[in-house]
Scaffold this motif. Structure first.
Motif, PDB file in Angstrom:
ATOM      1  N   SER A  53       0.885  -1.341   0.009  1.00 26.50           N
ATOM      2  CA  SER A  53      -0.086   0.076   0.115  1.00 26.50           C
ATOM      3  C   SER A  53       0.549   1.456  -0.082  1.00 26.50           C
ATOM      4  O   SER A  53       0.336   2.059  -0.927  1.00 26.50           O
ATOM      5  CB  SER A  53      -0.917   0.205   1.295  1.00 26.50           C
ATOM      6  N   ASP A  54       2.251   1.788   0.914  1.00 25.04           N
ATOM      7  CA  ASP A  54       2.978   2.128   0.670  1.00 25.04           C
ATOM      8  C   ASP A  54       3.135   2.597  -0.950  1.00 25.04           C
ATOM      9  O   ASP A  54       3.637   3.569  -0.906  1.00 25.04           O
ATOM     10  CB  ASP A  54       4.150   2.178   2.068  1.00 25.04           C
ATOM     11  N   ARG A  55       4.333   1.753  -1.441  1.00 27.96           N
ATOM     12  CA  ARG A  55       4.877   1.495  -2.616  1.00 27.96           C
ATOM     13  C   ARG A  55       3.601   2.728  -3.728  1.00 27.96           C
ATOM     14  O   ARG A  55       4.176   2.798  -4.334  1.00 27.96           O
ATOM     15  CB  ARG A  55       4.832  -0.246  -3.240  1.00 27.96           C
ATOM     16  N   GLN A  56       2.270   1.734  -3.351  1.00 25.08           N
ATOM     17  CA  GLN A  56       1.066   2.661  -4.832  1.00 25.08           C
ATOM     18  C   GLN A  56       1.087   4.181  -4.248  1.00 25.08           C
ATOM     19  O   GLN A  56       1.059   4.742  -5.349  1.00 25.08           O
ATOM     20  CB  GLN A  56       0.212   1.377  -4.120  1.00 25.08           C
ATOM     21  N   ALA A  57       0.966   3.986  -2.566  1.00 30.64           N
ATOM     22  CA  ALA A  57       1.127   5.791  -2.113  1.00 30.64           C
ATOM     23  C   ALA A  57       2.216   6.483  -2.751  1.00 30.64           C
ATOM     24  O   ALA A  57       2.139   7.473  -3.152  1.00 30.64           O
ATOM     25  CB  ALA A  57       0.774   5.708  -0.832  1.00 30.64           C
ATOM     26  N   VAL A  58       3.660   5.953  -2.650  1.00 31.99           N
ATOM     27  CA  VAL A  58       4.610   6.913  -3.197  1.00 31.99           C
ATOM     28  C   VAL A  58       4.321   7.033  -4.532  1.00 31.99           C
ATOM     29  O   VAL A  58       4.968   8.441  -4.679  1.00 31.99           O
ATOM     30  CB  VAL A  58       6.330   5.900  -2.002  1.00 31.99           C
ATOM     31  N   LEU A  59       4.366   5.802  -5.500  1.00 34.69           N
ATOM     32  CA  LEU A  59       4.130   6.249  -6.860  1.00 34.69           C
ATOM     33  C   LEU A  59       3.437   7.163  -7.264  1.00 34.69           C
ATOM     34  O   LEU A  59       3.770   7.932  -8.445  1.00 34.69           O
ATOM     35  CB  LEU A  59       4.077   4.848  -7.298  1.00 34.69           C
ATOM     36  N   ILE A  60       2.150   6.948  -7.049  1.00 30.95           N
ATOM     37  CA  ILE A  60       1.011   8.011  -7.123  1.00 30.95           C
ATOM     38  C   ILE A  60       1.071   9.557  -7.223  1.00 30.95           C
ATOM     39  O   ILE A  60       1.822  10.560  -7.440  1.00 30.95           O
ATOM     40  CB  ILE A  60      -0.148   7.506  -6.848  1.00 30.95           C
TER      41      ILE A  60
ATOM     42  N   ILE B 166       0.344  22.140 -14.294  1.00 30.09           N
ATOM     43  CA  ILE B 166      -0.664  22.777 -12.874  1.00 30.09           C
ATOM     44  C   ILE B 166      -0.693  22.489 -11.647  1.00 30.09           C
ATOM     45  O   ILE B 166       0.819  21.610 -11.903  1.00 30.09           O
ATOM     46  CB  ILE B 166      -2.447  21.588 -13.684  1.00 30.09           C
ATOM     47  N   ASN B 167      -0.900  22.855 -10.734  1.00 26.50           N
ATOM     48  CA  ASN B 167      -0.822  21.834  -9.480  1.00 26.50           C
ATOM     49  C   ASN B 167      -0.427  21.072  -8.812  1.00 26.50           C
ATOM     50  O   ASN B 167      -1.859  20.698  -9.661  1.00 26.50           O
ATOM     51  CB  ASN B 167      -1.190  22.888  -8.454  1.00 26.50           C
ATOM     52  N   ALA B 168       0.191  20.050  -8.831  1.00 34.15           N
ATOM     53  CA  ALA B 168      -0.204  18.199  -7.955  1.00 34.15           C
ATOM     54  C   ALA B 168      -1.811  18.588  -7.466  1.00 34.15           C
ATOM     55  O   ALA B 168      -1.903  17.283  -7.473  1.00 34.15           O
ATOM     56  CB  ALA B 168       1.013  18.128  -6.966  1.00 34.15           C
ATOM     57  N   SER B 169      -2.044  18.608  -6.544  1.00 37.17           N
ATOM     58  CA  SER B 169      -3.016  18.901  -5.563  1.00 37.17           C
ATOM     59  C   SER B 169      -4.452  19.378  -6.558  1.00 37.17           C
ATOM     60  O   SER B 169      -5.523  18.913  -6.203  1.00 37.17           O
ATOM     61  CB  SER B 169      -3.553  19.957  -4.713  1.00 37.17           C
ATOM     62  N   GLN B 170      -3.862  20.003  -8.277  1.00 38.92           N
ATOM     63  CA  GLN B 170      -5.593  20.019  -8.513  1.00 38.92           C
ATOM     64  C   GLN B 170      -5.222  18.665  -9.762  1.00 38.92           C
ATOM     65  O   GLN B 170      -6.513  18.547 -10.612  1.00 38.92           O
ATOM     66  CB  GLN B 170      -5.298  21.179  -9.797  1.00 38.92           C
ATOM     67  N   LEU B 171      -5.410  18.054  -9.461  1.00 45.54           N
ATOM     68  CA  LEU B 171      -4.483  16.376 -10.087  1.00 45.54           C
ATOM     69  C   LEU B 171      -4.910  15.857  -9.553  1.00 45.54           C
ATOM     70  O   LEU B 171      -4.662  14.951  -9.093  1.00 45.54           O
ATOM     71  CB  LEU B 171      -2.983  16.136 -11.123  1.00 45.54           C
ATOM     72  N   ASP B 172      -6.025  15.296 -10.261  1.00 46.69           N
ATOM     73  CA  ASP B 172      -7.005  13.590 -10.115  1.00 46.69           C
ATOM     74  C   ASP B 172      -6.367  12.702 -10.635  1.00 46.69           C
ATOM     75  O   ASP B 172      -6.872  12.703 -12.129  1.00 46.69           O
ATOM     76  CB  ASP B 172      -8.821  14.022 -10.684  1.00 46.69           C
ATOM     77  N   VAL B 173      -5.781  11.491  -9.873  1.00 48.73           N
ATOM     78  CA  VAL B 173      -4.860  10.733 -10.510  1.00 48.73           C
ATOM     79  C   VAL B 173      -6.559   9.755 -10.447  1.00 48.73           C
ATOM     80  O   VAL B 173      -5.773   8.616 -10.689  1.00 48.73           O
ATOM     81  CB  VAL B 173      -4.693  10.271  -8.191  1.00 48.73           C
ATOM     82  N   GLN B 174      -7.773   9.626 -11.008  1.00 51.06           N
ATOM     83  CA  GLN B 174      -8.592   8.896 -11.141  1.00 51.06           C
ATOM     84  C   GLN B 174      -8.827   9.368 -13.027  1.00 51.06           C
ATOM     85  O   GLN B 174      -9.315   8.290 -13.245  1.00 51.06           O
ATOM     86  CB  GLN B 174      -9.689   8.381 -10.541  1.00 51.06           C
TER      87      GLN B 174
ATOM     88  N   ALA C  58      -3.105   6.392 -11.553  1.00 47.42           N
ATOM     89  CA  ALA C  58      -3.046   5.528 -10.661  1.00 47.42           C
ATOM     90  C   ALA C  58      -2.620   4.046 -11.282  1.00 47.42           C
ATOM     91  O   ALA C  58      -2.309   3.250 -10.669  1.00 47.42           O
ATOM     92  CB  ALA C  58      -4.553   5.024  -9.699  1.00 47.42           C
ATOM     93  N   SER C  59      -3.478   4.325 -12.730  1.00 47.85           N
ATOM     94  CA  SER C  59      -3.276   2.685 -13.114  1.00 47.85           C
ATOM     95  C   SER C  59      -0.962   2.598 -14.178  1.00 47.85           C
ATOM     96  O   SER C  59      -1.115   1.791 -13.748  1.00 47.85           O
ATOM     97  CB  SER C  59      -3.948   2.773 -14.831  1.00 47.85           C
TER      98      SER C  59
END
Length: 130
Positions: free
Chosen positions: A14-21, A34-42, A82-83
Motif C-alpha cells: 500500500s505504501d508503494r502504491q501511495a508513494v508512486l502515485i 498545473i499544481n499537483a493538488s489539482q490533478l485527479d489521479v483517477q 493510479a493505473s
C-alpha cells in the motif's frame, strides 16, 4: 528521500502504491503546468492535455529515476495516474516486462555500422516551433 526502484521495493504494497502515485502526480502535474493538488489521479491523462512530447519526457524520467520502461503510448491512452503507478509497480516487481528479448532484436550484418547509445539528460531537451 530520493526515489528509486530499490527504496520503492522496500515499502509495503500500500505504501508503494501511495508513494508512486504521489511521485507520478507531481511529475505529470509539473509537465502539464498545473499544481499537483489539482490533478485527479483517477482522471484519464489524455483529458488533461498531455501530448506525445510530454509523454516521452515522462517516460524518460521513469527510465532515469526508476529504471522502468513504460511506453509513451501508455500515457496517451485512457491511463490514469493510479493505473500508471500499477504498471510501474508490476515492472519493478517482475522486472522490466516491456524490454525486448535478444531473439526479438534485428540481426545486423557485418557491414552495418554500430551506433553507440547516447544518454540524454532532462535538461538537454530542445524546444521550438514547427
Amino acid at each position: 528521500m530520493l526515489l528509486n526502484n530499490d527504496n520503492i521495493l522496500c515499502l509495503s504494497t500500500s505504501d508503494r502504491q501511495a508513494v508512486l502515485i504521489a511521485y507520478l502526480q507531481e511529475h505529470i502535474a509539473k509537465a502539464i503546468g498545473i499544481n499537483a493538488s489539482q490533478l485527479d489521479v483517477q482522471q484519464p491523462l489524455n483529458h488533461l492535455g498531455l501530448d506525445s512530447l510530454i509523454a516521452v519526457k515522462l517516460r524518460n524520467r521513469l527510465r532515469s529515476d526508476l529504471e522502468v520502461d513504460v511506453p509513451a503510448v501508455k500515457f496517451m491512452k485512457d491511463s490514469t495516474v493510479a493505473s500508471l503507478a500499477t504498471i510501474v509497480i508490476e515492472q519493478l516487481i517482475n522486472g522490466n516486462s516491456e524490454s525486448v528479448s535478444p531473439e526479438q532484436l534485428p540481426i545486423l550484418s557485418q557491414d552495418e555500422p554500430k551506433l553507440a547509445p547516447i544518454k540524454i539528460n532532462d535538461g538537454e531537451w530542445l524546444e521550438g516551433e514547427i
